[in-house]
Each structure stands twice: as C-alpha cells, then as structure tokens.
Design a protein around this motif. Structure first.
Motif, PDB file in Angstrom:
ATOM      1  N   ILE A 248       6.416  11.283  -3.722  1.00  0.00           N
ATOM      2  CA  ILE A 248       6.364   9.870  -4.102  1.00  0.00           C
ATOM      3  C   ILE A 248       5.348   9.217  -3.173  1.00  0.00           C
ATOM      4  O   ILE A 248       5.651   8.798  -2.058  1.00  0.00           O
ATOM      5  N   GLU A 249       4.104   9.183  -3.662  1.00  0.00           N
ATOM      6  CA  GLU A 249       3.002   8.650  -2.858  1.00  0.00           C
ATOM      7  C   GLU A 249       2.016   7.877  -3.728  1.00  0.00           C
ATOM      8  O   GLU A 249       0.946   7.504  -3.257  1.00  0.00           O
TER       9      GLU A 249
ATOM     10  N   TYR B 216      -0.576   2.528   6.572  1.00  0.00           N
ATOM     11  CA  TYR B 216       0.884   2.518   6.737  1.00  0.00           C
ATOM     12  C   TYR B 216       1.223   2.009   8.138  1.00  0.00           C
ATOM     13  O   TYR B 216       0.806   2.592   9.147  1.00  0.00           O
ATOM     14  N   THR B 217       1.982   0.919   8.211  1.00  0.00           N
ATOM     15  CA  THR B 217       2.317   0.298   9.499  1.00  0.00           C
ATOM     16  C   THR B 217       3.823   0.196   9.731  1.00  0.00           C
ATOM     17  O   THR B 217       4.253  -0.453  10.680  1.00  0.00           O
ATOM     18  N   ARG B 218       4.609   0.808   8.872  1.00  0.00           N
ATOM     19  CA  ARG B 218       6.073   0.689   8.955  1.00  0.00           C
ATOM     20  C   ARG B 218       6.496  -0.778   8.811  1.00  0.00           C
ATOM     21  O   ARG B 218       7.379  -1.269   9.519  1.00  0.00           O
ATOM     22  N   SER B 219       5.856  -1.448   7.878  1.00  0.00           N
ATOM     23  CA  SER B 219       6.146  -2.860   7.624  1.00  0.00           C
ATOM     24  C   SER B 219       7.427  -3.000   6.815  1.00  0.00           C
ATOM     25  O   SER B 219       8.013  -2.012   6.341  1.00  0.00           O
TER      26      SER B 219
ATOM     27  N   PHE C 294      10.005  13.989  -2.228  1.00  0.00           N
ATOM     28  CA  PHE C 294       9.445  14.013  -0.875  1.00  0.00           C
ATOM     29  C   PHE C 294       8.521  12.808  -0.769  1.00  0.00           C
ATOM     30  O   PHE C 294       7.579  12.681  -1.545  1.00  0.00           O
ATOM     31  N   VAL C 295       8.779  11.933   0.195  1.00  0.00           N
ATOM     32  CA  VAL C 295       8.003  10.697   0.297  1.00  0.00           C
ATOM     33  C   VAL C 295       6.724  10.937   1.094  1.00  0.00           C
ATOM     34  O   VAL C 295       6.735  11.612   2.127  1.00  0.00           O
ATOM     35  N   GLY C 296       5.620  10.349   0.624  1.00  0.00           N
ATOM     36  CA  GLY C 296       4.359  10.330   1.364  1.00  0.00           C
ATOM     37  C   GLY C 296       4.040   8.894   1.742  1.00  0.00           C
ATOM     38  O   GLY C 296       3.305   8.209   1.025  1.00  0.00           O
ATOM     39  N   PRO C 297       4.585   8.398   2.867  1.00  0.00           N
ATOM     40  CA  PRO C 297       4.479   6.963   3.180  1.00  0.00           C
ATOM     41  C   PRO C 297       3.060   6.443   3.351  1.00  0.00           C
ATOM     42  O   PRO C 297       2.768   5.310   2.952  1.00  0.00           O
ATOM     43  N   SER C 298       2.173   7.248   3.934  1.00  0.00           N
ATOM     44  CA  SER C 298       0.813   6.749   4.190  1.00  0.00           C
ATOM     45  C   SER C 298       0.040   6.524   2.896  1.00  0.00           C
ATOM     46  O   SER C 298      -0.537   5.451   2.672  1.00  0.00           O
ATOM     47  N   ASP C 299       0.027   7.531   2.029  1.00  0.00           N
ATOM     48  CA  ASP C 299      -0.661   7.364   0.748  1.00  0.00           C
ATOM     49  C   ASP C 299       0.018   6.300  -0.102  1.00  0.00           C
ATOM     50  O   ASP C 299      -0.652   5.540  -0.807  1.00  0.00           O
ATOM     51  N   LEU C 300       1.343   6.239  -0.042  1.00  0.00           N
ATOM     52  CA  LEU C 300       2.066   5.242  -0.833  1.00  0.00           C
ATOM     53  C   LEU C 300       1.660   3.827  -0.425  1.00  0.00           C
ATOM     54  O   LEU C 300       1.436   2.970  -1.286  1.00  0.00           O
TER      55      LEU C 300
ATOM     56  N   ASP D 274       7.626  -4.137   3.853  1.00  0.00           N
ATOM     57  CA  ASP D 274       7.353  -3.647   2.502  1.00  0.00           C
ATOM     58  C   ASP D 274       7.380  -2.118   2.453  1.00  0.00           C
ATOM     59  O   ASP D 274       7.830  -1.524   1.455  1.00  0.00           O
ATOM     60  N   ASP D 275       6.898  -1.475   3.516  1.00  0.00           N
ATOM     61  CA  ASP D 275       6.969  -0.009   3.568  1.00  0.00           C
ATOM     62  C   ASP D 275       8.419   0.453   3.528  1.00  0.00           C
ATOM     63  O   ASP D 275       8.773   1.374   2.771  1.00  0.00           O
ATOM     64  N   PHE D 276       9.269  -0.186   4.310  1.00  0.00           N
ATOM     65  CA  PHE D 276      10.672   0.219   4.333  1.00  0.00           C
ATOM     66  C   PHE D 276      11.392  -0.174   3.043  1.00  0.00           C
ATOM     67  O   PHE D 276      12.353   0.493   2.644  1.00  0.00           O
ATOM     68  N   ALA D 277      10.919  -1.216   2.379  1.00  0.00           N
ATOM     69  CA  ALA D 277      11.491  -1.552   1.072  1.00  0.00           C
ATOM     70  C   ALA D 277      11.228  -0.435   0.075  1.00  0.00           C
ATOM     71  O   ALA D 277      12.106  -0.083  -0.733  1.00  0.00           O
ATOM     72  N   ASP D 278      10.032   0.149   0.127  1.00  0.00           N
ATOM     73  CA  ASP D 278       9.726   1.285  -0.745  1.00  0.00           C
ATOM     74  C   ASP D 278      10.607   2.484  -0.399  1.00  0.00           C
ATOM     75  O   ASP D 278      11.120   3.178  -1.292  1.00  0.00           O
ATOM     76  N   LEU D 279      10.789   2.751   0.886  1.00  0.00           N
ATOM     77  CA  LEU D 279      11.656   3.861   1.292  1.00  0.00           C
ATOM     78  C   LEU D 279      13.081   3.633   0.812  1.00  0.00           C
ATOM     79  O   LEU D 279      13.760   4.575   0.385  1.00  0.00           O
ATOM     80  N   ARG D 280      13.523   2.393   0.871  1.00  0.00           N
ATOM     81  CA  ARG D 280      14.886   2.091   0.401  1.00  0.00           C
ATOM     82  C   ARG D 280      14.993   2.305  -1.107  1.00  0.00           C
ATOM     83  O   ARG D 280      16.024   2.790  -1.600  1.00  0.00           O
TER      84      ARG D 280
END
Length: 252
Positions: free
Chosen positions: A139-140, A176-179, A161-167, A181-187
């Motif tokens: 998921i990227e 990717y800054t662990r913002s 499998f999450v790809g946070p940087s590309d996502l 919005d990034d954590f909202a996507d992970l959730r």
C-alpha cells in the motif's frame, strides 16, 4: 541466545550471510529482502532464501515489480511471502496477486523444484502452498489506499505491507515526515486489515511508528534496515571515540 520472534523483522538490502546470522542470533524471526532496490540477483536468491529458512527466519521477498516472473521466482526459491510493490488499485492487485496462488484460486505456474522437493505434486500440496505462502500487495499508491477494503477482500491477498515513504509522495504530501496525515493513512490500513481479519506489516524505523504498530495490531514490524544498522553501529563507535579524544585534549 534469545528466542526468535516472528513479529520482528530486519530489512536486508543484499545477500549478507553474516547479517542473516546476526539478526537470527539476536532474536529476529523474519527478514524483508529488498530485491526491488537491493543488490540481489537470481543466483543470490536461489542460495540465500533456503539459508534464511534454515535459520528459522520467515522470508518476505519484496520483489522487483508487480509481474509474474519475480513473484513466481521468489516463491519457487522458498520465500514465505511475496511483497508486491507498485500496486495501483484493487483491479491491479487482483491481477498480480493471482501469480502467487495456484489455479483455480489464482494463476501461479508450477515448477518441480525446491518447494515440491524436486518431484511431483498433488492437490494437498497445492492447498498447502496456497495456504502457507502469502501475497502482500504494498500500500504505497493513492489508488491502493483508496481501495484498501476491496484489496483486502480479494481471496488471493493474504494481507498488506505499507510503504509509507512512497505513499506520502503519491498522496502529494512530499517526503514522509511521520505527520498527522501520514499516521491517518496508517490508521486507515490498520482498521481495514482488522476488519478483514488479515495481517498488515509496517516498516517501523522510529519509536513512534513501533508504538503505533503495536497499538494497532500490526502482524509484523520491520525494525531496522541493514544500511541503517551499519551506519548506527559505525557512527556510535566514532562518536564515542571523538568525545573521548576531545575530553583528553581538555585535560591537557
């Protein structure tokens, strides 16, 4: 030696037998092979994957791309799971994850090699392979997270499998800054996986990501990258010695 825990994985960028032995000795129970961006070739994988399995490590092979050849080769060499990058949406996931499962469930081709003990096969073997080897689309991509529930509902998809940087970049947030919005996507991913009753895997480089993954039921956490571990080890030794050298100069 600590007991190995399959929940915790290390990210390997090349076929280092020493790195594999070290992570197994430390208690890691899984490795991610970055075939997409790393230095693996087919001869490496043919030797390295069975070595990893003999170390009691689960092998998540992040293959070259969303294509039949790389997916089938990794599974034929004995990988526990294929992690498929650049999956665009549900229709794409359905097409490419089918290469990880045999007919009638999917469209994987049979090879009478290692996984079949260099012989024939029967229906029980097919069922066991489909059950025990996993297909994880990454998921990227913006389209993939928008259709995450449909992707997880596919019978050929065992988890994600999450790809946070590309996502982050493909969601037009830049690096990717662990913002928030990034954590909202992970959730979103974690909630969808829980609802589907399927696992999700996160590269969790920071304490914040590890805490999130543990709190939201991630099946596996990838804790460190091989190159990052080398940099941390070399850097710590240099920093400590530089500080000692400075202290000695101050006392002269």
């Amino acid at each position: 030696m600590p007991e190995q825990d399959r929940r915790f994985a290390a990210w390997l960028s090349g076929p280092s037998f020493a790195a594999a032995e070290i992570v197994a000795q430390l208690g890691y129970g899984a490795v991610v092979l970055d075939i997409e961006h790393g230095s693996f070739d087919l001869a490496d994988l043919e030797r390295f994957i069975p070595f990893l399995r003999r170390l009691n490590l689960e092998v998540l092979a992040k293959v070259l791309g969303p294509d039949r050849g790389p997916i089938q080769q990794a599974l034929d060499f004995g990988a526990t799971a294929v992690v498929v990058p650049h999956v665009e949406n549900c229709a794409h996931a359905a097409a490419v994850c089918a290469f990880a499962k045999f007919p009638p469930l999917g469209d994987r081709s049979f090879a009478g090699g290692r996984t079949a003990r260099y012989g024939g096969f029967d229906n029980d073997w097919i069922a066991r392979q489909d059950r025990e080897t996993r297909a994880y689309p990454m998921i990227e991509d913006a389209g993939a997270i928008e259709e995450i529930e449909d992707i997880l509902a596919l019978p050929t998809v065992d988890g994600v499998f999450v790809g946070p940087s590309d996502l982050s970049m493909r969601r037009e947030r830049g690096a990717y800054t662990r913002s928030a919005d990034d954590f909202a996507d992970l959730r979103t991913v974690a909630d969808a996986a829980r609802a589907a009753g399927k696992p999700w895997v996160l590269p969790a480089w920071s304490a914040t990501e590890r805490e999130f993954a543990l709190a939201h039921g991630a099946d596996q956490l990838v804790l460190t990258m091989e190159h990052g571990a080398l940099m941390a080890g070399f850097g710590t030794a240099l920093t400590e010695t530089t500080a000692l050298t400075a202290a000695r100069h101050q006392h002269r």
